[in-house]
Design an enzyme around this catalytic site. Sequence first.
Site, PDB file in Angstrom:
ATOM      1  N   GLY A 152       1.027  -0.939   0.063  1.00 19.93           N
ATOM      2  CA  GLY A 152       0.218   0.233  -0.047  1.00 19.93           C
ATOM      3  C   GLY A 152       0.751   0.767   0.140  1.00 19.93           C
ATOM      4  O   GLY A 152       2.075   0.727   0.255  1.00 19.93           O
ATOM      5  N   ALA A 153       0.221   2.215  -0.988  1.00 16.74           N
ATOM      6  CA  ALA A 153       1.291   3.666  -0.918  1.00 16.74           C
ATOM      7  C   ALA A 153      -0.101   4.356  -0.100  1.00 16.74           C
ATOM      8  O   ALA A 153      -0.843   4.663  -0.691  1.00 16.74           O
ATOM      9  CB  ALA A 153       1.306   4.035  -1.969  1.00 16.74           C
ATOM     10  N   LEU A 156       2.783  10.034   2.470  1.00 14.07           N
ATOM     11  CA  LEU A 156       3.669  10.022   4.023  1.00 14.07           C
ATOM     12  C   LEU A 156       4.207   8.705   3.874  1.00 14.07           C
ATOM     13  O   LEU A 156       6.016   8.683   3.728  1.00 14.07           O
ATOM     14  CB  LEU A 156       3.610  10.364   5.445  1.00 14.07           C
ATOM     15  CG  LEU A 156       2.626  10.995   5.445  1.00 14.07           C
ATOM     16  CD1 LEU A 156       2.142  11.636   6.935  1.00 14.07           C
ATOM     17  CD2 LEU A 156       3.027  13.019   4.990  1.00 14.07           C
ATOM     18  N   LYS A 173       7.228   0.033   6.686  1.00  7.20           N
ATOM     19  CA  LYS A 173       7.058   1.286   6.197  1.00  7.20           C
ATOM     20  C   LYS A 173       8.569   2.208   5.808  1.00  7.20           C
ATOM     21  O   LYS A 173       9.324   2.471   7.249  1.00  7.20           O
ATOM     22  CB  LYS A 173       6.005   1.633   7.154  1.00  7.20           C
ATOM     23  CG  LYS A 173       5.551   2.959   7.286  1.00  7.20           C
ATOM     24  CD  LYS A 173       4.227   3.361   8.041  1.00  7.20           C
ATOM     25  CE  LYS A 173       3.454   4.886   7.891  1.00  7.20           C
ATOM     26  NZ  LYS A 173       2.692   4.119   8.611  1.00  7.20           N
ATOM     27  N   ASP A 305      -7.316   7.314  12.720  1.00  2.68           N
ATOM     28  CA  ASP A 305      -7.437   7.119  11.069  1.00  2.68           C
ATOM     29  C   ASP A 305      -7.702   5.852  10.729  1.00  2.68           C
ATOM     30  O   ASP A 305      -7.032   5.416  10.521  1.00  2.68           O
ATOM     31  CB  ASP A 305      -5.355   7.660  10.523  1.00  2.68           C
ATOM     32  CG  ASP A 305      -5.348   7.884   9.180  1.00  2.68           C
ATOM     33  OD1 ASP A 305      -6.500   8.369   8.644  1.00  2.68           O
ATOM     34  OD2 ASP A 305      -4.413   8.071   8.646  1.00  2.68           O
TER      35      ASP A 305
END
Length: 519
Positions: A152-153, A156, A173, A305
């Site tokens: 996943g991108a 940030l 990450k 989030d």
Amino acid sequence: MARRALKLASLAAAASGIYLYGNKFMDPNDFGVVRVGRAIATTAVITYDYLTSLRNVPYGSEEYDFLKSQVHLRSAERLRELCCANRGTFIKVGQHLGALDYLLPEEYTRTLKVLHSQAPQSTRQEIEQVIREDLGKEIKELFVSFEDTPLGAASLAQVHKAVLQDGRTVAVKIQHPKVQAQSSKDIFLMEVLLLVVKQIFPDFEFMWLVEEAKKNLPLELDFLNEGRNAEKVAQMLKNFEFLKVPRIYWELSTRRVLLMEFMEGGQVNDKAYMEKNGIDVNEISRNLGKLYSEMIFVNGFVHCDPHPGNVLVKKCPDSGKAYIILLDHGLYQVLSESFRMDYCRLWLALIKADMKRVQKYSRRLGAGDLYPLFACMLTARSWESVNRGIDQSPVSASEDVEIRSNAAAYLPQITQLLNNVPRQMLLLLKTNDLLRGIESALHTRASASSFLNMSRCCIRAVSTYQRSKSHSLYRRVHISLTEALSLWQINLYELFLWLKGSRLGSWVIAFLSRMHHST
């Protein structure tokens, strides 16, 4: 007026350029004139569109509402294009705006939501550079395998699956290399542009957005802080057996690189995945509500989030139990004790439809005379439903349409509220909206059980606080007995709801009805 807008935009561009270059605030190699100019041009075009498109149209007419919706849509699309072009902080702020359902016009939230799936990706060379600089080794020295395509991108950072030399499968990450250097400059640019827009539209109150970004971005860019948050929340919620938080591998973690246990599952809003894997959608929704009620009301430490990519679900093949996997712990809100107590009491008042206390605690949280609007924003319900009791009936399609249309109609008042409430409230509003979005996707929104869980947590939190402030043994015992009675009443009501919805309950009701008619 339009001429004045263009003059102010030009003045802002010139002043920003002179200030940034003169103070060596900007390195042209990574934050060039094109990047600044793009932001200024987009702001100027959006401002001009609002000024000219609605100038001679009667306010409140059908034509005005139609044209305003079209301007909202055009402006949102321009803003999305700017975020995608400037990347980094711009995408992060755009994602934040896209999460504010029921607070911003639907044209904006619908258009900006796609930014969650349009985040940029760093190249293999850029990833190798960050790992080399932070860990002092090449990828091949650290990992047996390292997948080039990210899992996943985000705005940030991006996450890759890898296998360490000792055989452990991990998620890596890695921060995008230029984000750290660009973030403070991006925020400064946004602040200048928003100040200019406010000169043209005095009712435009979005400085809270810049203030929040200033406070939160440095924390989100420090992956060591994210690791500490992950460990803290795992310990804090260890009694919830259905929760999984990836373990952090500190020996290979830095401010820009975070190594953690690899976990996989379906996104929490993927109803088809859950049905395919035999996962109870209602159970997941209830458990997610329990997690967040515990974080918000009891602990005052809130994961802010919870978009679907950060909350996964998986069924254990051995036990058959479904787990919630909580990812991305960079953004947490710490609630002060006084704020948390006022917030607990406000929600208890909302659930009980106690309007006097709704008004009292809304005012204490900064809503002032706009407390009815504040109550509607918190609950995403109409004022009529709030008055009747938000646990009395589910959200209807017509009510949902009414709420969304009101978000556009009351935008000046909403922005005024967002500027007046405590900063802690802003991320809670975003969190509430993200959770509601998940419930909406699963078709489990606003069930009675969710309000019961909230009530339990609020009662526990308020009782614990009252005991801590009391020096009288008699008073503490009285508080504990009152708490136990309140929780017992909730359990009894929950049992009633279960019986009402079960076959046994239906049979009992039918039997009693026949008995009544026979007499």
